[in-house]
Design an enzyme around this catalytic site. Sequence first.
Site, PDB file in Angstrom:
ATOM      1  N   ARG A   1     -11.017  16.704   5.766  1.00 36.93           N
ATOM      2  CA  ARG A   1     -11.780  16.952   4.536  1.00 36.93           C
ATOM      3  C   ARG A   1     -13.193  17.412   4.872  1.00 36.93           C
ATOM      4  NH1 ARG A   1     -10.551  11.244   1.798  1.00 36.93           N
ATOM      5  NH2 ARG A   1      -9.115  10.944   3.512  1.00 36.93           N
TER       6      ARG A   1
ATOM      7  N   GLU B   1      -8.459  -4.475   5.316  1.00 36.01           N
ATOM      8  CA  GLU B   1      -8.316  -4.215   3.879  1.00 36.01           C
ATOM      9  C   GLU B   1      -7.159  -5.025   3.291  1.00 36.01           C
ATOM     10  OE1 GLU B   1      -8.567  -0.062   5.164  1.00 36.01           O
ATOM     11  OE2 GLU B   1      -9.399   0.356   3.192  1.00 36.01           O
TER      12      GLU B   1
ATOM     13  N   HIS C   1     -12.765   3.372  -0.522  1.00 34.64           N
ATOM     14  CA  HIS C   1     -12.837   2.489   0.655  1.00 34.64           C
ATOM     15  C   HIS C   1     -13.565   1.188   0.310  1.00 34.64           C
ATOM     16  CE1 HIS C   1     -12.829   6.176   3.574  1.00 34.64           C
ATOM     17  NE2 HIS C   1     -11.601   5.714   3.433  1.00 34.64           N
TER      18      HIS C   1
ATOM     19  N   ARG D   1      -2.477  -2.105  -3.497  1.00 35.26           N
ATOM     20  CA  ARG D   1      -3.683  -1.299  -3.297  1.00 35.26           C
ATOM     21  C   ARG D   1      -3.577  -0.062  -4.191  1.00 35.26           C
ATOM     22  NH1 ARG D   1      -5.131   3.076   1.167  1.00 35.26           N
ATOM     23  NH2 ARG D   1      -7.313   3.318   0.622  1.00 35.26           N
TER      24      ARG D   1
ATOM     25  N   ASN E   1       0.871  -1.175   0.000  1.00 36.47           N
ATOM     26  CA  ASN E   1       0.000   0.000   0.000  1.00 36.47           C
ATOM     27  C   ASN E   1       0.912   1.231   0.000  1.00 36.47           C
ATOM     28  OD1 ASN E   1      -1.839   1.998   0.465  1.00 36.47           O
ATOM     29  ND2 ASN E   1      -2.730   1.081   2.308  1.00 36.47           N
TER      30      ASN E   1
END
Length: 401
Positions: A242, A387, A181, A93, A7
Amino acid sequence: MKILVINAGSSSLKYQLFDMDTGAVLAKGGCEKIGVEGSLGIITHKRPDKEKYVTNVALPDHNTALQIVLKLLTDPELGVIASVDEIGSVGHRIVHGGEKLTVNIVGEEELKYLYSIIPINPLHAPPAIKAIEACQKLMPSIKHVVVADSAFYRNMPPESYIYPIPYEYYETYKVRRYGFHGTSHRYVSGEAAKYLGRDLKDLKMITCHLGNGSSISAIRNGICVDTTMGFTPQEGMMMGTRSGSIDPTVVTFLMKQTGMTPDQMDDVLNRKSGFLGISGVSPDCREVMVEEGKGDARSHLAMQVFYHYAKKLIGALVAELNGVDVLVFTAGIGENDPVVRSNICRDMDFLGIKIDDEVNLAMKRGTFGDITAPDSRVKVLVIPTDEEYMIAKETYDIVTK
Ligand code: AMP
């Protein structure tokens, strides 16, 4: 087969090596401060039976970082494999797969496509490409796979992904909802069905991934039909830094008022908003809650706005599904914070959502839990996401198919 999951971020890289025969994590770690001038990189490496190993070395680029990771994995003392040849495949990823990449073995065409979508994914695509190319050079004889965060949304209907702006912007620039996600939403929805002993195909589910980045997805019969993140991971929920969804005119208004450039405005929306923007304290939900506890009004407001967004978005997605059987909480905040879960689920009994406050509050952080109240129509579950395992599994499935 052993699968290495990578990742890569702009200055960081995380890895996990899985043994897919047992599902065990053989080793994991990360590299930080890659390519940061004037600063040594930090490497951490952990195998389950040993103390964490941490060292500082020069990490000028992703290639160097990956070489060190492979050295660590094969190190006679710290390593877990005798040779790099034991790695059967690498799963990378990628945040954004555009309209084409979902779970794919990387060939020339896939790399070319990744390059072509840099304009819609300028933050995440370049480091991912660097890591893929470096891995291909270091392990040329095996298959390299990309697993896109956006893959889970490939079957969304057009009414979920088309924005009501002139259609030519979709045609020319591919401006549409992609969703992110997805690996996490997919994993927890599968785990929820497993726990309930039900087929995913018979369930309507809302999955809430609440972390530093947050998104909520609606899954009908195992297919994700809508999600809150959009063209970028900026839309939808309010997040750590965000803004999530705001009136788009706020953007042009502020640019006109302050003279901010597009990049400066992007910086405000991506790095200075959310929990940090409202509270002025921190992007970290825990720290904001601590200040709230001390009576800080803006921290309290930040938490209230977060709950408000979550409720509103869950409500919209439940309406889209015409009801819901299961509500799942996951990721840093969703897995760990009973107060957040309780505030989001409060006064949702009209939708059939009721949690058992005692069970919720008593839950050990970061563990699986069924917090459904006895008289709730909807099952409410807390499921730690994984994940990396999901990426390893998708990689294994495609290379052994
Ligand atoms: P993630 O992006 O999934 O790593 O989640 C990061 C967010 O999870 C941050 O806002 C943290 O404050 C929050 N978080 C992590 N651990 C906890 C915890 N034990 N209790 C409450 N929030 C937590």
